[in-house]
Design an enzyme around this catalytic site. Structure first.
Site, short mmCIF file in Angstrom:
data_model
loop_
_atom_site.label_atom_id
_atom_site.label_comp_id
_atom_site.label_asym_id
_atom_site.label_seq_id
_atom_site.Cartn_x
_atom_site.Cartn_y
_atom_site.Cartn_z
N ASP A 146 0.86 -1.17 0.00
CA ASP A 146 0.00 0.00 0.00
C ASP A 146 0.90 1.23 0.00
OD1 ASP A 146 -1.42 2.23 0.76
OD2 ASP A 146 -2.38 1.28 2.49
N GLN A 155 0.62 6.43 1.35
CA GLN A 155 1.32 7.51 2.08
C GLN A 155 2.74 7.70 1.59
OE1 GLN A 155 0.15 9.62 4.27
NE2 GLN A 155 -1.86 8.68 4.43
N LYS A 183 -4.05 11.92 -2.46
CA LYS A 183 -3.03 12.19 -1.46
C LYS A 183 -1.80 12.83 -2.09
CE LYS A 183 -4.92 9.24 1.95
NZ LYS A 183 -4.93 7.98 2.66
N CYS A 236 -7.82 5.22 11.41
CA CYS A 236 -8.06 3.92 10.77
C CYS A 236 -6.98 2.92 11.10
CB CYS A 236 -8.18 4.03 9.24
SG CYS A 236 -9.49 5.07 8.68
C1 LIG Z 1 -5.62 6.93 2.75
C2 LIG Z 1 -5.06 5.61 2.89
C3 LIG Z 1 -5.71 4.48 2.38
C4 LIG Z 1 -7.07 4.56 1.74
O1 LIG Z 1 -7.07 5.34 0.58
P1 LIG Z 1 -8.45 5.62 -0.17
O2 LIG Z 1 -8.11 6.68 -1.17
O3 LIG Z 1 -9.41 6.11 0.88
O4 LIG Z 1 -8.89 4.35 -0.78
C5 LIG Z 1 -5.10 3.26 2.50
N1 LIG Z 1 -3.90 3.14 3.09
C6 LIG Z 1 -3.24 4.19 3.60
C7 LIG Z 1 -1.89 3.99 4.21
C8 LIG Z 1 -3.79 5.46 3.51
O5 LIG Z 1 -3.14 6.49 4.02
#
Ligand SMILES: *Cc1c(COP(=O)(O)O)cnc(C)c1O
Length: 404
Positions: free
Chosen positions: A198, A201, A224, A362
C-alpha cells in the site's frame, strides 16, 4: 530550494478563512490540497472534451481517450513501470487492494497463510480478513515496536512455505514510519510469496521505482498527491495481472460476450469495467506534472526540514509525547499531551483555523499497541511553512492552558 510563497499561490484554498482565522492545513495525510493546475485540467475536460472513452469513433471521444491514456503513460513514466498496461485505474487504494484480495480469494485455499503488519490502515486489514473468512486461510501479523518500526525478526518467524501473500504499507499513515519494504519483498520472495504494498502515504513524499523494487502489486490514490478524489491505481507485474481474475464485470472489460461464455479483455481493461473516472484520471496526470515540475528532490528535502523543525518545537512542549519515532519517517507527527483527549485538542486547534486529524486514523491496532484512545496527527506537505508550525505550537500551548 522551494519557492513556497509562490507555490502557495497555486492553492486557492490556502487563502480561505476558517473560524475567522487563515486556514492552516495540517491534514495532508488524509487528503492533500489541489493546485489550480489540477482544477483547471479537470474543468478543461468538462468544458471541451467531455465524452466517454474507448467507445466512440467520434472526435470528442477520441480526444477524451487520448487524454485519459496520456495520464496512464505519465503514471507509467513517473513510477518507472515497464508497460502502460500494468497501470490499472481504480477508485483509490481501497479499491486496488480489494481487486487483489478478491482475486486471491479464488486462488488460495485452506491452510495457506497471509501476512499483514501491525502498522496497517483498516483498509488493509479488513479485505484480508474477509478473504480468510471466505477461504479459510490464516492471517498472521508482523509486530511493531515502540518506536513505531516493524519488527523484522517477528516477520522472519512467521514466514514459511505456507505464506502466499505478504501485505505491508510502504509508509504508515498514523506514524509516518517508512517500512523496509525492499527487505520484506526480498525475504517474502525467497518463500515464493507475493507481496502487495500500500503506497498511499509513500507516493506524496517520494517517487518509488516500482520495477526496481521488484514488488508484485502496488496501490495508491490520487487525492493524497494533489490529485482529485475517487481515482487511484493498482500496479502489478504483467504476468500476475494477466493471471488475476477480474473484480467486477461490465462494459469495457470484455472482448467477446455471448450468453454461453464471455472472454475478458486484455489488461488493463479487464479490471476497468464500466465508465471510469475520466476527469479524475486526467486530473491525476496533471497532478503528477505539477509535482514533477517542482521536483521530488526539492519536496523531499523541504519536508524533511519541516519535520525536523516541528519535531524539535513540539518536543519542547511540557507533557507532549510523539508516537512514531522511526529515523525513517515522512512528515507526519502523531502526538498526545498528558491525559488530555486528542479530540479536545483538535477542537481547540480547529477554532484557531488549524486542521489536524484526531482519533485512531483507521489504525486501531497501533492505538491498542500504545494503549491510547487515539492521537492528534499533524501531517505536513511542501506548501506548509515554518511559520504555520510556530502557530501550531502556540495553539497547542493555548489548548493546554484551557484544558488543564
Ligand atoms: C488513505 C489511505 C488508504 C485509503 O485510501 P483511499 O483513497 O481512501 O482508498 C489506504 N492506506 C493508507 C496507508 C492510507 O493512508
Amino acid at each position: 530550494m522551494l519557492d513556497v510563497k509562490r507555490i502557495r499561490k497555486d492553492f486557492p484554498i490556502l487563502n480561505r478563512l476558517v473560524n475567522g482565522k487563515k486556514l492552516i492545513y495540517f491534514d495532508n495525510a488524509a487528503t492533500s490540497q489541489t493546485p489550480k493546475q489540477v482544477i483547471d485540467a479537470i474543468s478543461q475536460y468538462y468544458f471541451n472534451n467531455n465524452s466517454n472513452v474507448h467507445r466512440g469513433v467520434h472526435f470528442l471521444s477520441e480526444e477524451a481517450t487520448s487524454a485519459f491514456e496520456l495520464s496512464r503513460n505519465k503514471i507509467q513514466e513517473h513510477f518507472k513501470i515497464s508497460k502502460s498496461c500494468q497501470v490499472i485505474f481504480t477508485s483509490g487504494t481501497t479499491h486496488s487492494i480489494n481487486i487483489v484480495a478478491s482475486g486471491y480469494a479464488q486462488k488460495l485455499k485452506k491452510g495457506d497463510e497471509i501476512i499483514v503488519s501491525e502498522l496497517e490502515h483498516h483498509s488493509n486489514i479488513v479485505p484480508w480478513q474477509m478473504l480468510c473468512e471466505r477461504v479459510g486461510t490464516k492471517l498472521r501479523v508482523i509486530r511493531m515496536n515502540s518506536q513505531g518500526n516493524l519488527d523484522i525478526k517477528s516477520f522472519e518467524k512467521i514466514l514459511s512455505k505456507k505464506t502466499k501473500l505478504v501485505f505491508v504499507n510502504h509508509v504508515s499513515n498514523s506514524l509516518g514510519t517508512i517500512n523496509p519494504i525492499e527487505e520484506i519483498i526480498f525475504k517474502a520472495h525467497k518463500y515464493g510469496a507475493k507481496v502487495i504494498i500500500d503506497g498511499a502515504q509513500a507516493v506524496p513524499h517520494f517517487n518509488p521505482n516500482l520495477q526496481k523494487l521488484d514488488v508484485d502489486y502496488y496501490a495508491f490514490s490520487a487525492h493524497k498527491l494533489c490529485g482529485p478524489t475517487g481515482v487511484g491505481v493498482l500496479y502489478g507485474k504483467e504476468e500476475l495481472l494477466k493471471d488475476l481474475p477480474p473484480y467486477h464485470g461490465g462494459g469495457e472489460m470484455i472482448s467477446n460476450v455471448t450468453f454461453e461464455k464471455t472472454t475478458y479483455a486484455e489488461i488493463p481493461y479487464k479490471f476497468e469495467a464500466g465508465t471510469p473516472n475520466i476527469s479524475g484520471v486526467i486530473g491525476f496526470g496533471a497532478a503528477l506534472d505539477y509535482l514533477n515540475n517542482i521536483g521530488f528532490n526539492n519536496i523531499i528535502s523541504y519536508e524533511e526540514e519541516l519535520l525536523k523543525y516541528a519535531t524539535e518545537k513540539l518536543n519542547l512542549i511540557n507533557g507532549l509525547k510523539i508516537f512514531g519515532e522511526s529515523i525513517n519517517k515522512t512528515s507526519v507527527i502523531s502526538f498526545n499531551v498528558d491525559e488530555i483527549h486528542p479530540y479536545d485538542i483538535g477542537l481547540i486547534l480547529d477554532k484557531m483555523g488549524i486542521a489536524v486529524r484526531t482519533g485512531k486514523h483507521c489504525t486501531q491496532p497501533i492505538m491498542d499497541f500504545y494503549n491510547i484512545p487515539g492521537t492528534v496527527r499533524a501531517s505536513f506537505a511542501f506548501y506548509n511553512t515554518f511559520e504555520e508550525i510556530d502557530k501550531l505550537v502556540f495553539a497547542i500551548n493555548k489548548a493546554i492552558n484551557i484544558l488543564k
